[in-house]
Scaffold this active site. Structure first.
Site, PDB file in Angstrom:
ATOM      1  N   SER A  31     108.405  50.774  40.407  1.00 12.13           N
ATOM      2  CA  SER A  31     107.502  51.798  39.861  1.00 12.13           C
ATOM      3  C   SER A  31     106.598  52.330  40.957  1.00 12.13           C
ATOM      4  CB  SER A  31     106.582  51.202  38.794  1.00 12.13           C
ATOM      5  OG  SER A  31     107.306  50.482  37.859  1.00 12.13           O
ATOM      6  N   LYS A  47     102.733  52.427  26.227  1.00 16.28           N
ATOM      7  CA  LYS A  47     102.124  51.480  27.165  1.00 16.28           C
ATOM      8  C   LYS A  47     100.627  51.765  27.200  1.00 16.28           C
ATOM      9  CE  LYS A  47     102.433  50.022  31.955  1.00 16.28           C
ATOM     10  NZ  LYS A  47     103.205  50.098  33.183  1.00 16.28           N
ATOM     11  N   ARG A  55     112.861  45.847  28.034  1.00 15.74           N
ATOM     12  CA  ARG A  55     111.434  45.646  28.350  1.00 15.74           C
ATOM     13  C   ARG A  55     110.769  45.028  27.122  1.00 15.74           C
ATOM     14  NH1 ARG A  55     106.688  48.429  27.585  1.00 15.74           N
ATOM     15  NH2 ARG A  55     105.099  48.175  29.202  1.00 15.74           N
TER      16      ARG A  55
HETATM   17  C1  LIG Z   1     111.857  53.329  35.231  1.00 15.10           C
HETATM   18  C2  LIG Z   1     110.548  52.638  35.099  1.00 15.10           C
HETATM   19  N1  LIG Z   1     109.480  53.140  35.738  1.00 15.10           N
HETATM   20  C3  LIG Z   1     108.280  52.538  35.613  1.00 15.10           C
HETATM   21  C4  LIG Z   1     108.148  51.396  34.844  1.00 15.10           C
HETATM   22  C5  LIG Z   1     106.823  50.675  34.727  1.00 15.10           C
HETATM   23  O1  LIG Z   1     106.874  49.411  35.379  1.00 15.10           O
HETATM   24  P1  LIG Z   1     105.538  48.550  35.571  1.00 15.10           P
HETATM   25  O2  LIG Z   1     104.544  49.393  36.269  1.00 15.10           O
HETATM   26  O3  LIG Z   1     105.903  47.278  36.203  1.00 15.10           O
HETATM   27  O4  LIG Z   1     105.050  48.292  34.093  1.00 15.10           O
HETATM   28  P2  LIG Z   1     105.811  47.469  32.961  1.00 15.10           P
HETATM   29  O5  LIG Z   1     106.945  48.287  32.460  1.00 15.10           O
HETATM   30  O6  LIG Z   1     106.303  46.180  33.550  1.00 15.10           O
HETATM   31  O7  LIG Z   1     104.783  47.235  31.919  1.00 15.10           O
HETATM   32  C6  LIG Z   1     109.292  50.905  34.197  1.00 15.10           C
HETATM   33  N2  LIG Z   1     109.240  49.788  33.429  1.00 15.10           N
HETATM   34  N3  LIG Z   1     110.478  51.532  34.345  1.00 15.10           N
HETATM   35  C1  LIG Z   2     106.877  51.435  30.581  1.00 16.76           C
HETATM   36  C2  LIG Z   2     106.091  52.579  31.055  1.00 16.76           C
HETATM   37  N1  LIG Z   2     105.713  52.697  32.373  1.00 16.76           N
HETATM   38  C3  LIG Z   2     104.997  53.806  32.598  1.00 16.76           C
HETATM   39  C4  LIG Z   2     104.445  54.196  33.907  1.00 16.76           C
HETATM   40  O1  LIG Z   2     103.769  55.231  33.990  1.00 16.76           O
HETATM   41  O2  LIG Z   2     104.693  53.459  34.868  1.00 16.76           O
HETATM   42  S1  LIG Z   2     104.820  54.744  31.217  1.00 16.76           S
HETATM   43  C5  LIG Z   2     105.690  53.644  30.290  1.00 16.76           C
HETATM   44  C6  LIG Z   2     105.971  53.822  28.843  1.00 16.76           C
HETATM   45  C7  LIG Z   2     106.513  55.184  28.513  1.00 16.76           C
HETATM   46  O3  LIG Z   2     106.552  55.292  27.140  1.00 16.76           O
HETATM   47  P1  LIG Z   2     106.773  56.673  26.412  1.00 16.76           P
HETATM   48  O4  LIG Z   2     108.064  57.237  26.872  1.00 16.76           O
HETATM   49  O5  LIG Z   2     106.814  56.302  24.940  1.00 16.76           O
HETATM   50  O6  LIG Z   2     105.593  57.540  26.724  1.00 16.76           O
END
Ligand SMILES: Cc1ncc(COP(=O)(O)OP(=O)(O)O)c(N)n1
Ligand SMILES: Cc1nc(C(=O)O)sc1CCOP(=O)(O)O
Ligand SMILES: [Mg+2]
Length: 214
Positions: A117, A147, A43
């Site tokens: 997601s 995020k 990512r």
């Molecule tokens: C396993 C997993 N779950 C949720 C996310 C989040 O995806 P998304 O809402 O498209 O946000 P971004 O990661 O693209 O910023 C994920 N990456 N992986």
């Molecule tokens: C990539 C991403 N997606 C989210 C969601 O809620 O869909 S939270 C997230 C980042 C998670 O980071 P951390 O483990 O450091 O809290």
């Protein structure tokens, strides 16, 4: 390659170079693979990422993929279907607004593991109706550390509700999961946990991964 999808997603590490401030992504990923992560999502996006240098981004993805292959751990690409195809990745993960999920499955479902997601119980239930979807992410469980533009926190309560009502879809909790709250996360009934900072910011990656295990 036939895999048990639930086992494959137990410890799902997500990262890009933007998440690795002190050690490099490659170093952190290698430590995480040695420690026993079961899946990796590339990512590379947002502030401090290689998004502004597409060639470097592809190169970084290739190195990460090679490492994952050495440990027989699936390599999933976030958002970028073209990159997943170019690298012949193991899977693609998309969000609600990223790509029409049914089109993605029709086109690539036979070739890739496909994840979506979901950010609430209604979206999770809708995801259950999507034929050919391999798994859903569900969260945020807690406030995400990696995020900024995340959806509202649904908490363990929201995740537990989705798990109580679910029919079959493999589910991975995400958002703010760490070694202190992991026990409560597993108690919701999810199949896997997706983490960024609890590995990228760990003092000991080996210790963190061990403690995250079910
Ligand atoms: C396993 C997993 N779950 C949720 C996310 C989040 O995806 P998304 O809402 O498209 O946000 P971004 O990661 O693209 O910023 C994920 N990456 N992986
Ligand atoms: C990539 C991403 N997606 C989210 C969601 O809620 O869909 S939270 C997230 C980042 C998670 O980071 P951390 O483990 O450091 O809290
Ligand atoms: Mg996305």
């Amino acid at each position: 390659m036939t895999r048990d999808i639930k086992a494959m997603l137990e410890i799902y590490f997500i990262a890009g170079t933007q998440d690795c401030k002190e050690k490099s992504l490659i170093h952190t990923l290698e430590e995480a693979l040695q420690a026993g992560i079961t899946c990796f999502q590339f990512r590379e996006k947002g502030k401090d990422s290689l998004e502004t240098d597409p060639a470097a981004r592809v190169k970084m993805a290739q190195v990460c993929q090679l490492l994952c292959r050495q440990y027989d751990v699936p390599f999933i690409v976030n958002d970028d279907v073209e990159l997943a195809v170019e690298l012949d990745a193991d899977g693609i993960h998309v969000g609600q607004g990223d790509y029409p999920i049914q089109d993605l499955i029709s086109k690539w479902g036979d070739r890739f593991i496909i994840g979506l997601s979901t950010n609430n119980v209604i979206q999770f239930k809708e995801a259950e109706k999507i034929s050919g979807l391999d798994y859903a992410g569900i969260g945020p469980a807690f406030t995400p550390l990696s995020k900024q533009d995340h959806e509202g926190v649904i908490g363990l309560k929201g995740i537990k509700e989705a798990m109580t009502e679910r029919d079959h879809l493999t589910a991975v909790a995400i958002g703010g999961i760490n070694t202190s709250n992991i026990k409560d996360v597993w108690e919701t009934g999810v199949d896997g946990v997706a983490v960024v900072s609890s590995i990228t910011r760990a003092v000991s990656v080996i210790d963190a991964v061990q403690r995250l295990k079910k």
